[in-house]
Design a protein around this motif. Structure first.
Motif, PDB file in Angstrom:
ATOM      1  N   GLY A  18      -1.567  -2.047  -9.673  1.00  0.00           N
ATOM      2  CA  GLY A  18      -2.413  -2.536  -8.586  1.00  0.00           C
ATOM      3  C   GLY A  18      -1.601  -3.190  -7.487  1.00  0.00           C
ATOM      4  O   GLY A  18      -1.768  -2.879  -6.307  1.00  0.00           O
ATOM      5  N   TRP A  19      -0.696  -4.101  -7.860  1.00  0.00           N
ATOM      6  CA  TRP A  19       0.145  -4.755  -6.856  1.00  0.00           C
ATOM      7  C   TRP A  19       1.094  -3.765  -6.201  1.00  0.00           C
ATOM      8  O   TRP A  19       1.371  -3.864  -5.004  1.00  0.00           O
ATOM      9  CB  TRP A  19       0.924  -5.917  -7.459  1.00  0.00           C
ATOM     10  CG  TRP A  19       0.079  -7.143  -7.580  1.00  0.00           C
ATOM     11  CD1 TRP A  19      -0.408  -7.695  -8.717  1.00  0.00           C
ATOM     12  CD2 TRP A  19      -0.418  -7.936  -6.501  1.00  0.00           C
ATOM     13  NE1 TRP A  19      -1.165  -8.793  -8.415  1.00  0.00           N
ATOM     14  CE2 TRP A  19      -1.190  -8.968  -7.060  1.00  0.00           C
ATOM     15  CE3 TRP A  19      -0.289  -7.877  -5.121  1.00  0.00           C
ATOM     16  CZ2 TRP A  19      -1.812  -9.932  -6.288  1.00  0.00           C
ATOM     17  CZ3 TRP A  19      -0.924  -8.841  -4.354  1.00  0.00           C
ATOM     18  CH2 TRP A  19      -1.667  -9.848  -4.930  1.00  0.00           C
ATOM     19  N   TYR A  21       0.536  -0.570  -5.579  1.00  0.00           N
ATOM     20  CA  TYR A  21      -0.215   0.203  -4.581  1.00  0.00           C
ATOM     21  C   TYR A  21      -0.587  -0.647  -3.372  1.00  0.00           C
ATOM     22  O   TYR A  21      -0.587  -0.166  -2.238  1.00  0.00           O
ATOM     23  CB  TYR A  21      -1.472   0.828  -5.196  1.00  0.00           C
ATOM     24  CG  TYR A  21      -1.175   2.069  -5.993  1.00  0.00           C
ATOM     25  CD1 TYR A  21      -0.671   3.205  -5.369  1.00  0.00           C
ATOM     26  CD2 TYR A  21      -1.394   2.116  -7.361  1.00  0.00           C
ATOM     27  CE1 TYR A  21      -0.387   4.350  -6.085  1.00  0.00           C
ATOM     28  CE2 TYR A  21      -1.113   3.255  -8.097  1.00  0.00           C
ATOM     29  CZ  TYR A  21      -0.617   4.376  -7.448  1.00  0.00           C
ATOM     30  OH  TYR A  21      -0.333   5.489  -8.161  1.00  0.00           O
ATOM     31  N   VAL A  22      -0.902  -1.914  -3.582  1.00  0.00           N
ATOM     32  CA  VAL A  22      -1.225  -2.798  -2.456  1.00  0.00           C
ATOM     33  C   VAL A  22      -0.006  -2.946  -1.546  1.00  0.00           C
ATOM     34  O   VAL A  22      -0.111  -2.829  -0.320  1.00  0.00           O
ATOM     35  CB  VAL A  22      -1.711  -4.175  -2.964  1.00  0.00           C
ATOM     36  CG1 VAL A  22      -1.726  -5.202  -1.842  1.00  0.00           C
ATOM     37  CG2 VAL A  22      -3.094  -4.045  -3.577  1.00  0.00           C
ATOM     38  N   TRP A  26       0.250  -1.659   2.397  1.00  0.00           N
ATOM     39  CA  TRP A  26       0.407  -2.610   3.488  1.00  0.00           C
ATOM     40  C   TRP A  26       1.810  -2.612   4.088  1.00  0.00           C
ATOM     41  O   TRP A  26       2.000  -3.091   5.207  1.00  0.00           O
ATOM     42  CB  TRP A  26       0.055  -4.022   3.026  1.00  0.00           C
ATOM     43  CG  TRP A  26      -1.418  -4.210   2.910  1.00  0.00           C
ATOM     44  CD1 TRP A  26      -2.177  -4.074   1.781  1.00  0.00           C
ATOM     45  CD2 TRP A  26      -2.323  -4.545   3.958  1.00  0.00           C
ATOM     46  NE1 TRP A  26      -3.483  -4.310   2.062  1.00  0.00           N
ATOM     47  CE2 TRP A  26      -3.612  -4.594   3.391  1.00  0.00           C
ATOM     48  CE3 TRP A  26      -2.170  -4.796   5.314  1.00  0.00           C
ATOM     49  CZ2 TRP A  26      -4.737  -4.901   4.149  1.00  0.00           C
ATOM     50  CZ3 TRP A  26      -3.295  -5.097   6.063  1.00  0.00           C
ATOM     51  CH2 TRP A  26      -4.557  -5.147   5.480  1.00  0.00           C
TER      52      TRP A  26
END
Length: 71
Positions: A18-19, A21-22, A26
């Motif tokens: 998750g982190w 992909y974030v 960004w």
């Protein structure tokens, strides 16, 4: 390797992905904003250096010989 059961393993994997992909989503936007605001890629280089240091510190902590416990 760092968890005692499958549930904790799945949670760790979900958090890491998750982190990842974030940050991947960004990152290009942040680089573009920095370039637009400063007119240079030098701040982006400093950002990459800071992220490398943060990743090294996080990796050092994650590499300890301890199990992650479910809270």
């Amino acid at each position: 390797m760092r968890s005692g059961n499958m549930q904790v393993t799945a949670q760790l994997s979900a958090m890491a992905q998750g982190w990842g992909y974030v940050l991947a989503a960004w990152g290009p936007l942040l680089v573009g904003l920095l370039r637009g605001m400063t007119g240079s890629y030098v701040p982006t280089a400093w950002l990459v250096i800071a992220l490398c240091v943060a990743t090294a510190i996080a990796g050092w902590g994650a590499g300890r010989n301890q199990l992650v416990q479910h809270s």
